[in-house]
Design a protein around this motif. Structure first.
Motif: not given
Length: 218
Positions: A174-187
């Motif tokens: 949950v943490i990994r995929l949540s953070i990946s999606s959020i960081i993807g937006f910021f990238f």
């Protein structure tokens, strides 16, 4: 990006007093931050940094043996003095709150990080661009920031799993995929497509709904 001498000293001080940099060092550091932020570490040359700082290239090497030493001289104290304590302290505003739903927590966290990134964009861009490729920076980030944030994030995920709101999968997923999606937006927003016209509120909501569609218990 314009930084005054006080800001440079504050960012780069390695102890509570902070040794004042020379005027030439301040110009070198400011120019290096601008160059690394705009072009990335690999594409920036010491000759360009020297030209922008208005100093001879040899002046850089009198203070810093290599370009990487210059990068570490900027980022290491920034990581210790600004990023680590500020991220942890600033995220406390989110992590110490109680939320009715995991979605509410995600919204608060994304907006909190969004505000942080906008206020410290040049340094954040350097960290984002270089942490994956510089072992020293990656180790610092893990030890100073990631471990503490992960433990606290995990408690929040487990709480919402116990409430029956999130599906029963390993909290790390949950943490990994949540953070990946959020960081993807910021990238996309700040690194890959910064010139695009962004409806930031809509994109944040879409990102959060994407996460919730994957983890919300049915």
């Amino acid at each position: 990006m314009n930084m005054n001498n006080r800001e440079i000293n504050r960012l780069l001080s390695t102890d509570s007093q902070g040794d004042d940099l020379t005027e030439k060092q301040k110009r070198i550091v400011e120019s290096a931050i601008e160059m690394f932020s705009e072009k990335g570490f690999s594409a920036s040359s010491t000759s360009e940094i020297a030209r922008r700082a208005g100093v001879a290239e040899g002046t850089i090497f009198r203070h810093y043996k290599t370009k990487k030493d210059l990068l570490l001289a900027i980022v290491t104290p920034v990581m210790s003095n600004l990023v680590a304590p500020f991220i942890v302290r600033d995220l406390d505003k989110v992590l110490k709150q109680e939320y009715e739903h995991y979605e509410d927590f995600l919204k608060a966290m994304v907006r909190n990080r969004h505000d942080f990134i906008r206020r410290h964009l040049p340094i954040v861009k350097i960290l984002i661009q270089e942490i994956p490729f510089q072992e020293e920076l990656r180790s610092q980030f893990i030890n100073l920031v990631a471990k503490d944030i992960y433990r606290r994030f995990e408690k929040i995920v487990i709480h919402f799993q116990e409430k029956g709101e999130l599906i029963q999968v390993p909290p790390s997923s949950v943490i990994r995929l949540s953070i990946s999606s959020i960081i993807g937006f910021f990238f996309a927003r700040y690194i890959f497509l910064p010139e695009n016209e962004w409806n930031e509120e809509e994109e944040i909501n879409i990102t959060i709904q994407f996460i919730m569609n994957g983890f919300k218990a049915r």
